[in-house]
Design a protein around this motif. Structure first.
Motif, PDB file in Angstrom:
ATOM      1  N   ALA A   7       0.844  -1.192   0.000  1.00  0.00           N
ATOM      2  CA  ALA A   7       0.000   0.000   0.000  1.00  0.00           C
ATOM      3  C   ALA A   7       0.881   1.244   0.000  1.00  0.00           C
ATOM      4  O   ALA A   7       2.040   1.196   0.410  1.00  0.00           O
ATOM      5  CB  ALA A   7      -0.912  -0.005   1.222  1.00  0.00           C
ATOM      6  N   SER A   9       0.140   4.055   1.712  1.00  0.00           N
ATOM      7  CA  SER A   9       0.089   4.754   2.996  1.00  0.00           C
ATOM      8  C   SER A   9      -0.284   3.762   4.093  1.00  0.00           C
ATOM      9  O   SER A   9      -0.828   2.685   3.832  1.00  0.00           O
ATOM     10  CB  SER A   9      -0.934   5.891   2.958  1.00  0.00           C
ATOM     11  OG  SER A   9      -2.248   5.366   2.920  1.00  0.00           O
ATOM     12  N   LYS A  11      -2.562   4.187   6.329  1.00  0.00           N
ATOM     13  CA  LYS A  11      -4.027   4.130   6.409  1.00  0.00           C
ATOM     14  C   LYS A  11      -4.579   3.107   5.417  1.00  0.00           C
ATOM     15  O   LYS A  11      -5.443   2.295   5.756  1.00  0.00           O
ATOM     16  CB  LYS A  11      -4.616   5.519   6.147  1.00  0.00           C
ATOM     17  CG  LYS A  11      -6.108   5.594   6.289  1.00  0.00           C
ATOM     18  CD  LYS A  11      -6.597   7.006   6.060  1.00  0.00           C
ATOM     19  CE  LYS A  11      -8.106   7.075   6.185  1.00  0.00           C
ATOM     20  NZ  LYS A  11      -8.600   8.444   5.965  1.00  0.00           N
ATOM     21  N   CYS A  12      -4.070   3.134   4.199  1.00  0.00           N
ATOM     22  CA  CYS A  12      -4.503   2.167   3.177  1.00  0.00           C
ATOM     23  C   CYS A  12      -4.093   0.746   3.557  1.00  0.00           C
ATOM     24  O   CYS A  12      -4.870  -0.190   3.374  1.00  0.00           O
ATOM     25  CB  CYS A  12      -3.911   2.516   1.822  1.00  0.00           C
ATOM     26  SG  CYS A  12      -4.586   4.011   1.091  1.00  0.00           S
ATOM     27  N   LEU A  13      -2.891   0.597   4.103  1.00  0.00           N
ATOM     28  CA  LEU A  13      -2.429  -0.730   4.495  1.00  0.00           C
ATOM     29  C   LEU A  13      -3.299  -1.293   5.612  1.00  0.00           C
ATOM     30  O   LEU A  13      -3.679  -2.465   5.570  1.00  0.00           O
ATOM     31  CB  LEU A  13      -0.966  -0.688   4.933  1.00  0.00           C
ATOM     32  CG  LEU A  13      -0.344  -2.019   5.329  1.00  0.00           C
ATOM     33  CD1 LEU A  13      -0.469  -3.047   4.217  1.00  0.00           C
ATOM     34  CD2 LEU A  13       1.110  -1.822   5.720  1.00  0.00           C
ATOM     35  N   GLN A  14      -3.643  -0.470   6.602  1.00  0.00           N
ATOM     36  CA  GLN A  14      -4.498  -0.951   7.683  1.00  0.00           C
ATOM     37  C   GLN A  14      -5.869  -1.358   7.147  1.00  0.00           C
ATOM     38  O   GLN A  14      -6.444  -2.357   7.572  1.00  0.00           O
ATOM     39  CB  GLN A  14      -4.644   0.110   8.774  1.00  0.00           C
ATOM     40  CG  GLN A  14      -5.439  -0.362   9.977  1.00  0.00           C
ATOM     41  CD  GLN A  14      -4.822  -1.569  10.658  1.00  0.00           C
ATOM     42  OE1 GLN A  14      -3.737  -1.476  11.211  1.00  0.00           O
ATOM     43  NE2 GLN A  14      -5.506  -2.710  10.628  1.00  0.00           N
ATOM     44  N   ARG A  15      -6.374  -0.608   6.177  1.00  0.00           N
ATOM     45  CA  ARG A  15      -7.670  -0.959   5.561  1.00  0.00           C
ATOM     46  C   ARG A  15      -7.579  -2.292   4.822  1.00  0.00           C
ATOM     47  O   ARG A  15      -8.464  -3.140   4.918  1.00  0.00           O
ATOM     48  CB  ARG A  15      -8.109   0.149   4.620  1.00  0.00           C
ATOM     49  CG  ARG A  15      -9.471  -0.088   4.040  1.00  0.00           C
ATOM     50  CD  ARG A  15     -10.009   1.143   3.361  1.00  0.00           C
ATOM     51  NE  ARG A  15     -11.325   0.854   2.833  1.00  0.00           N
ATOM     52  CZ  ARG A  15     -11.696   1.133   1.619  1.00  0.00           C
ATOM     53  NH1 ARG A  15     -10.885   1.751   0.791  1.00  0.00           N
ATOM     54  NH2 ARG A  15     -12.901   0.827   1.204  1.00  0.00           N
ATOM     55  N   LEU A  16      -6.480  -2.499   4.086  1.00  0.00           N
ATOM     56  CA  LEU A  16      -6.285  -3.763   3.370  1.00  0.00           C
ATOM     57  C   LEU A  16      -6.129  -4.936   4.343  1.00  0.00           C
ATOM     58  O   LEU A  16      -6.623  -6.037   4.081  1.00  0.00           O
ATOM     59  CB  LEU A  16      -5.067  -3.672   2.453  1.00  0.00           C
ATOM     60  CG  LEU A  16      -5.226  -2.776   1.232  1.00  0.00           C
ATOM     61  CD1 LEU A  16      -3.891  -2.603   0.521  1.00  0.00           C
ATOM     62  CD2 LEU A  16      -6.279  -3.320   0.289  1.00  0.00           C
TER      63      LEU A  16
END
Length: 95
Positions: A7, A9, A11-16
């Motif tokens: 990811a 960012s 934030k995006c990695l945590q969402r994934l």
């Protein structure tokens, strides 16, 4: 049975990671948190905590993925030295 999530960012990695966790829960797939690690390429952000199934994932500077050693740095890089050494060791034992 190996997976790499990339990811741009945190934030995006945590969402994934959340999406992955939900998918695994739906399909009764167990994730091994002992083998789950975070690595950053670019600006260091290792003070931030990312989680999976209510557990914090460790940050590492080096990780072996599919027999290739990845190293955390400002730019993406990898080392295949171990694989080349293993190849020559096997070849010498055959010859």
């Amino acid at each position: 049975d190996d997976m790499c999530i990339i990811a741009l960012s945190l934030k995006c990695l945590q969402r994934l990671l959340k999406i992955c966790s939900d998918y695994c829960a739906d399909w009764d797939i167990c994730l091994n948190l002992k083998q789950t690690k975070n690595m950053v390429f670019g600006k260091p952000t290792m003070n931030d905590k990312l989680g999976l199934n209510n557990a914090v994932i460790d940050w590492v500077f080096e990780w072996k993925y599919l027999s290739v050693v990845l190293r955390s740095a400002k730019q993406f890089g990898c080392s295949v030295t171990d694989r080349v050494r293993s190849f020559y060791k096997s070849l010498n034992s055959i010859l």
